[in-house]
Design a protein around this motif. Structure first.
Motif, PDB file in Angstrom:
ATOM      1  N   THR A  93       0.835  -1.197   0.000  1.00 13.36           N
ATOM      2  CA  THR A  93       0.000   0.000   0.000  1.00 13.36           C
ATOM      3  C   THR A  93       0.875   1.256   0.000  1.00 13.36           C
ATOM      4  OG1 THR A  93      -1.880   1.063   1.033  1.00 13.36           O
ATOM      5  CG2 THR A  93      -0.262   0.098   2.538  1.00 13.36           C
ATOM      6  N   LYS A 109       1.928   3.522  -6.766  1.00 16.87           N
ATOM      7  CA  LYS A 109       1.583   2.877  -8.039  1.00 16.87           C
ATOM      8  C   LYS A 109       0.563   3.681  -8.827  1.00 16.87           C
ATOM      9  CE  LYS A 109      -0.039  -0.766  -5.870  1.00 16.87           C
ATOM     10  NZ  LYS A 109       0.317  -0.410  -4.496  1.00 16.87           N
ATOM     11  N   THR A 110      -0.584   3.912  -8.180  1.00 15.42           N
ATOM     12  CA  THR A 110      -1.691   4.558  -8.867  1.00 15.42           C
ATOM     13  C   THR A 110      -1.279   5.967  -9.312  1.00 15.42           C
ATOM     14  OG1 THR A 110      -3.165   3.296  -7.446  1.00 15.42           O
ATOM     15  CG2 THR A 110      -4.140   5.130  -8.655  1.00 15.42           C
ATOM     16  N   TYR A 111      -0.621   6.664  -8.416  1.00 16.68           N
ATOM     17  CA  TYR A 111      -0.198   8.035  -8.715  1.00 16.68           C
ATOM     18  C   TYR A 111       0.764   8.066  -9.903  1.00 16.68           C
ATOM     19  CZ  TYR A 111       0.101  12.890  -7.079  1.00 16.68           C
ATOM     20  OH  TYR A 111      -0.024  14.250  -6.961  1.00 16.68           O
TER      21      TYR A 111
HETATM   22  N1  LIG Z   1       4.756  11.830  -7.516  1.00 17.41           N
HETATM   23  C1  LIG Z   1       4.058  12.125  -6.426  1.00 17.41           C
HETATM   24  N2  LIG Z   1       3.887  13.395  -6.030  1.00 17.41           N
HETATM   25  C2  LIG Z   1       3.200  13.694  -4.922  1.00 17.41           C
HETATM   26  N3  LIG Z   1       2.629  12.801  -4.121  1.00 17.41           N
HETATM   27  C3  LIG Z   1       2.746  11.512  -4.437  1.00 17.41           C
HETATM   28  C4  LIG Z   1       3.466  11.097  -5.609  1.00 17.41           C
HETATM   29  N4  LIG Z   1       3.432   9.749  -5.667  1.00 17.41           N
HETATM   30  C5  LIG Z   1       2.716   9.362  -4.595  1.00 17.41           C
HETATM   31  N5  LIG Z   1       2.310  10.398  -3.868  1.00 17.41           N
HETATM   32  C6  LIG Z   1       1.526  10.360  -2.613  1.00 17.41           C
HETATM   33  O1  LIG Z   1       1.560   9.061  -2.074  1.00 17.41           O
HETATM   34  C7  LIG Z   1       0.226   8.581  -1.841  1.00 17.41           C
HETATM   35  C8  LIG Z   1       0.184   7.116  -2.092  1.00 17.41           C
HETATM   36  O2  LIG Z   1       0.366   6.836  -3.456  1.00 17.41           O
HETATM   37  P1  LIG Z   1      -0.636   5.896  -4.268  1.00 17.41           P
HETATM   38  O3  LIG Z   1      -2.029   6.113  -3.838  1.00 17.41           O
HETATM   39  O4  LIG Z   1      -0.302   6.026  -5.698  1.00 17.41           O
HETATM   40  O5  LIG Z   1      -0.135   4.496  -3.719  1.00 17.41           O
HETATM   41  P2  LIG Z   1      -0.612   3.056  -4.198  1.00 17.41           P
HETATM   42  O6  LIG Z   1       0.653   2.301  -4.401  1.00 17.41           O
HETATM   43  O7  LIG Z   1      -1.554   3.159  -5.330  1.00 17.41           O
HETATM   44  O8  LIG Z   1      -1.321   2.555  -2.878  1.00 17.41           O
HETATM   45  P3  LIG Z   1      -2.545   1.488  -2.757  1.00 17.41           P
HETATM   46  O9  LIG Z   1      -1.944   0.161  -3.079  1.00 17.41           O
HETATM   47  O10 LIG Z   1      -2.910   1.597  -1.346  1.00 17.41           O
HETATM   48  O11 LIG Z   1      -3.598   1.909  -3.709  1.00 17.41           O
HETATM   49  C9  LIG Z   1      -0.644   9.396  -2.784  1.00 17.41           C
HETATM   50  O12 LIG Z   1      -1.939   9.537  -2.285  1.00 17.41           O
HETATM   51  C10 LIG Z   1       0.069  10.702  -2.833  1.00 17.41           C
HETATM   52  O13 LIG Z   1      -0.345  11.514  -1.762  1.00 17.41           O
END
Ligand SMILES: Nc1ncnc2c1ncn2[C@@H]1O[C@H](COP(=O)(O)OP(=O)(O)OP(=O)(O)O)[C@@H](O)[C@H]1O
Ligand SMILES: [Mg+2]
Length: 407
Positions: A28, A32-34
């Protein structure tokens, strides 16, 4: 700068690729999503008339996740803001001046997913989306598919995509996301105190065990330690369609050691007695057998065996499972049938896929005798300690530096 807040290594890994399918497996908050959304925004701005579809399990999911991040990304970048002509909130579509669009959608069924074509597809939290829907969508995607998920269990990505040509796998965790604060990291790491399986998945992005498995606290061992004490023999009666299953349960240092003795159809009670003799079992050894066959138990007793019925009770299945879960179970490598049963012994699920508090009543002709021994001979308290030994590669990934694992 295109993205004012910056990008992570995940952005680079997702951007610099020629793969047709880019799989982002991760813990988590690894970003990834970002990162994938940043890549897609960049494509939308840099390439004319591209159609990009972001798919979620349902709209509430998208709204609280990917869509919210997309709005944040646009908000933080003047370049993107200027490139966007409009954002239709009710349709959830970003329209770019160059003719590109990014749409956020969910699909009710495979038929629904047949509508429309696109250049780029992003399947967000893919374990919530069926293979059939994915297939219809990917068939109608020209250039590239991005996928992200937390690997709670293996699913169609593992079965059908990983390892294929043109499929790139990126495994990430929170250590790859430089935009996370210390408290958040601590919270993720502290999952370890509750459940190691959960920690593996959510803090390290490693694939968890199949969900719904009843017993996953077992490990293979080469042999039973010579000084382990025999707890009892477990016996389940079968005949025509069901196997008669028999195993020996030993205990040492608070751990259980289990050895399959036989697993065969067509055995009469004298046959069972012969089997027990031929493995050299002492007539004093305690045998705990299926209480549903008092006649067989009595017959074996008259043949001189120290055999008793397993305790009966309304909740005996769950009680015995609870007992077994408290031990580390060492299963001898030669216990092939038991191993197969353990790998399949799952909780029942209802039609909606929710796990019920009742194991499937199949593949249990060795698991049942194991339960019988637990019911009669083991205490509910156990030692409370179950250690999980991870497969080598996962162990290695956990211990190593937080490099980005890609293939
Ligand atoms: N390049 C970026 N710039 C600014 N903030 C970022 C960036 N990448 C990630 N973040 C921050 O980190 C948080 C977590 O990233 P994200 O939601 O993409 O994680 P994830 O791997 O998709 O998590 P999950 O598996 O829980 O969905 C985002 O909500 C954002 O606040
Ligand atoms: Mg995410």
């Amino acid at each position: 700068m295109f993205f004012t807040s910056g990008v992570s290594v995940l952005f680079e890994a997702n951007y610099h690729t020629a793969a047709e399918i880019v799989v982002n497996q991760g813990g988590t908050s690894s970003g990834k999503t970002y990162a994938i959304l940043q890549v897609l925004m960049l494509y939308a701005v840099a390439q004319q008339r591209k159609v990009i579809t972001v798919v979620g399990q349902d709209i509430p999911n998208l709204k609280s996740g990917a869509l919210r991040d997309a709005l944040k990304i646009t908000d933080e970048s003047d370049t993107i803001k200027n490139a966007i002509l409009s954002y239709n909130k009710s349709e959830r579509v970003f329209q770019f001046r160059n003719g590109s669009i990014i749409e956020f959608r969910s699909y009710a069924d495979p038929q629904d997913a047949k509508s429309g074509k696109r250049d780029y597809l992003f399947i967000n939290e893919a374990n919530g989306i069926s293979w059939d829907i994915y297939q219809e969508l990917s068939l109608r995607t020209k250039t590239r598919v991005y996928i992200d998920y937390n690997p709670n269990a293996e699913f169609w990505v593992h079965d059908r995509l990983l390892g294929k040509k043109n499929v790139k796998l990126i495994i990430s965790d929170h250590r790859h996301n430089p935009f996370l604060n210390f408290e958040m990291r601590q919270k993720i790491e502290s999952i370890k105190n509750e459940d190691i399986e959960l920690w593996k998945v959510y803090a390290r992005g490693l694939t968890g065990k199949i969900s719904g498995l009843v017993l996953n606290n077992w490990h293979l061992c080469d042999d039973i330690p010579p000084r382990a004490k025999l707890v009892a023999i477990g016996l389940d009666f079968g005949f025509t369609n069901d196997e008669t299953g028999c195993l020996a349960v030993f205990k040492q240092n608070g751990e259980l050691w289990v050895d399959e003795l036989f697993y065969e159809t067509g055995l009469t009670n004298p046959d069972i007695a012969n089997q027990l003799s031929s493995i050299g079992l002492s007539k004093n050894a305690l045998i705990v057998a299926d209480s549903a066959e008092p006649k067989s138990i009595e017959e074996l007793r008259r043949l001189g065996w120290n055999i008793v019925p397993a305790k009966k009770g309304a909740d005996s299945i769950n009680i015995s499972i609870d007992i077994l879960k408290r031990y580390k179970l060492n299963i001898s490598r030669r216990s092939i049938n038991l191993r197969r049963e353990l790998a399949r012994y799952k909780w029942k699920t209802d039609l909606a896929g929710r796990t019920l508090n009742e194991p499937i009543d199949r593949w249990n002709h060795l698991i049942d005798p194991l339960r019988y021994v637990a019911l009669n001979q083991l205490k509910i308290k156990g030692n409370g300690k179950t250690k999980t030994r991870l497969p080598y590669i996962q162990q290695h990934l956990i211990q190593s530096e937080p490099y980005l694992f890609t293939i």
